[in-house]
Design a protein around this motif. Structure first.
Motif, PDB file in Angstrom:
ATOM      1  N   SER A   1      -0.208   3.282  -4.258  1.00  0.00           N
ATOM      2  CA  SER A   1       0.021   4.608  -4.846  1.00  0.00           C
ATOM      3  C   SER A   1       1.137   4.458  -5.878  1.00  0.00           C
ATOM      4  O   SER A   1       1.620   3.347  -6.117  1.00  0.00           O
ATOM      5  CB  SER A   1       0.372   5.644  -3.782  1.00  0.00           C
ATOM      6  N   ALA A   2       1.567   5.559  -6.451  1.00  0.00           N
ATOM      7  CA  ALA A   2       2.569   5.506  -7.519  1.00  0.00           C
ATOM      8  C   ALA A   2       3.839   4.759  -7.102  1.00  0.00           C
ATOM      9  O   ALA A   2       4.425   4.046  -7.909  1.00  0.00           O
ATOM     10  CB  ALA A   2       2.923   6.917  -7.976  1.00  0.00           C
ATOM     11  N   LYS A   3       4.269   4.901  -5.846  1.00  0.00           N
ATOM     12  CA  LYS A   3       5.520   4.280  -5.398  1.00  0.00           C
ATOM     13  C   LYS A   3       5.356   3.361  -4.194  1.00  0.00           C
ATOM     14  O   LYS A   3       6.340   2.840  -3.682  1.00  0.00           O
ATOM     15  CB  LYS A   3       6.543   5.364  -5.047  1.00  0.00           C
ATOM     16  N   SER A   4       4.144   3.155  -3.721  1.00  0.00           N
ATOM     17  CA  SER A   4       3.935   2.377  -2.492  1.00  0.00           C
ATOM     18  C   SER A   4       3.118   1.119  -2.732  1.00  0.00           C
ATOM     19  O   SER A   4       2.264   1.078  -3.613  1.00  0.00           O
ATOM     20  CB  SER A   4       3.242   3.248  -1.445  1.00  0.00           C
ATOM     21  N   PHE A   5       3.395   0.120  -1.889  1.00  0.00           N
ATOM     22  CA  PHE A   5       2.716  -1.170  -1.970  1.00  0.00           C
ATOM     23  C   PHE A   5       2.363  -1.661  -0.575  1.00  0.00           C
ATOM     24  O   PHE A   5       3.163  -1.525   0.351  1.00  0.00           O
ATOM     25  CB  PHE A   5       3.635  -2.216  -2.628  1.00  0.00           C
ATOM     26  N   ALA A   6       1.175  -2.250  -0.446  1.00  0.00           N
ATOM     27  CA  ALA A   6       0.809  -2.963   0.771  1.00  0.00           C
ATOM     28  C   ALA A   6       1.345  -4.380   0.608  1.00  0.00           C
ATOM     29  O   ALA A   6       1.349  -4.932  -0.494  1.00  0.00           O
ATOM     30  CB  ALA A   6      -0.703  -2.983   0.951  1.00  0.00           C
ATOM     31  N   VAL A   7       1.819  -4.956   1.699  1.00  0.00           N
ATOM     32  CA  VAL A   7       2.310  -6.328   1.656  1.00  0.00           C
ATOM     33  C   VAL A   7       1.582  -7.145   2.713  1.00  0.00           C
ATOM     34  O   VAL A   7       1.354  -6.684   3.825  1.00  0.00           O
ATOM     35  CB  VAL A   7       3.848  -6.399   1.858  1.00  0.00           C
ATOM     36  N   SER A   8       1.190  -8.352   2.330  1.00  0.00           N
ATOM     37  CA  SER A   8       0.652  -9.312   3.297  1.00  0.00           C
ATOM     38  C   SER A   8       1.346 -10.636   3.014  1.00  0.00           C
ATOM     39  O   SER A   8       1.521 -11.015   1.853  1.00  0.00           O
ATOM     40  CB  SER A   8      -0.863  -9.445   3.177  1.00  0.00           C
TER      41      SER A   8
ATOM     42  N   VAL B   1       6.726  -3.488   8.711  1.00  0.00           N
ATOM     43  CA  VAL B   1       5.826  -4.643   8.751  1.00  0.00           C
ATOM     44  C   VAL B   1       5.446  -4.922  10.196  1.00  0.00           C
ATOM     45  O   VAL B   1       6.151  -4.526  11.128  1.00  0.00           O
ATOM     46  CB  VAL B   1       6.475  -5.894   8.109  1.00  0.00           C
ATOM     47  N   MET B   2       4.324  -5.608  10.374  1.00  0.00           N
ATOM     48  CA  MET B   2       3.831  -5.986  11.698  1.00  0.00           C
ATOM     49  C   MET B   2       3.468  -7.465  11.703  1.00  0.00           C
ATOM     50  O   MET B   2       2.915  -7.969  10.721  1.00  0.00           O
ATOM     51  CB  MET B   2       2.577  -5.198  12.066  1.00  0.00           C
ATOM     52  N   SER B   3       3.756  -8.122  12.804  1.00  0.00           N
ATOM     53  CA  SER B   3       3.302  -9.485  13.055  1.00  0.00           C
ATOM     54  C   SER B   3       2.865  -9.522  14.513  1.00  0.00           C
ATOM     55  O   SER B   3       3.705  -9.416  15.410  1.00  0.00           O
ATOM     56  CB  SER B   3       4.419 -10.495  12.803  1.00  0.00           C
ATOM     57  N   GLY B   4       1.558  -9.635  14.733  1.00  0.00           N
ATOM     58  CA  GLY B   4       1.049  -9.510  16.100  1.00  0.00           C
ATOM     59  C   GLY B   4       1.327  -8.111  16.593  1.00  0.00           C
ATOM     60  O   GLY B   4       0.984  -7.135  15.942  1.00  0.00           O
ATOM     61  N   ASN B   5       2.014  -8.000  17.717  1.00  0.00           N
ATOM     62  CA  ASN B   5       2.357  -6.672  18.237  1.00  0.00           C
ATOM     63  C   ASN B   5       3.833  -6.324  18.002  1.00  0.00           C
ATOM     64  O   ASN B   5       4.356  -5.399  18.611  1.00  0.00           O
ATOM     65  CB  ASN B   5       2.010  -6.569  19.726  1.00  0.00           C
TER      66      ASN B   5
END
Length: 126
Positions: free
Chosen positions: A55-62, A90-94
């Motif tokens: 979106s205008a100010k958001s990013f997905a990160v992987s 952020v998430m890594s596993g649980n």
């Protein structure tokens, strides 16, 4: 008149070069290293990350990060909070963590914290 046109053209070329040198977005591929503190020990960590604008100010990160003994696949989202600063989760596993990024054009400083540990690193554009 020619001087004004020539100076204007040189000025515009300078602006375009400066814009290319420091992209105004974190979108794209990054890589770098830092430290990862977990269960009382501190290890060196290496990460590759990809930021995709959602979106205008958001990013997905992987990202894929590794230490001498482990590998971590991490995903999440960050939002521009102004002044080159981004915050998110952020998430890594649980395991869920909070992330803060400080963006400065070609480099960013990353801080991640969770109940199980923390990481600090510097990333550069690939």
């Amino acid at each position: 008149m020619r001087r004004i046109v020539l100076l204007s053209a040189m000025f515009i070329c300078g602006l375009l070069t400066a814009a290319e040198a420091a992209p105004a977005s974190i979108a794209g591929s990054w890589a770098g290293s830092g430290t990862f503190a977990y269960r009382g020990s501190v290890d060196r960590v290496y990460c590759r990350a990809r930021f995709t604008k959602t979106s205008a100010k958001s990013f997905a990160v992987s990202s894929a990060c590794r230490t001498a003994n482990s590998r971590y696949d991490i995903s999440g989202n960050v939002t521009d909070t102004g002044g080159g600063r981004y915050r998110g989760t952020v998430m890594s596993g649980n395991v869920r963590g909070r992330v803060t990024l400080f963006y400065g054009g070609k480099h960013m400083s990353v801080n991640v914290s969770s109940q199980r540990g923390s990481a600090q690193m510097t990333l550069a554009r690939n």
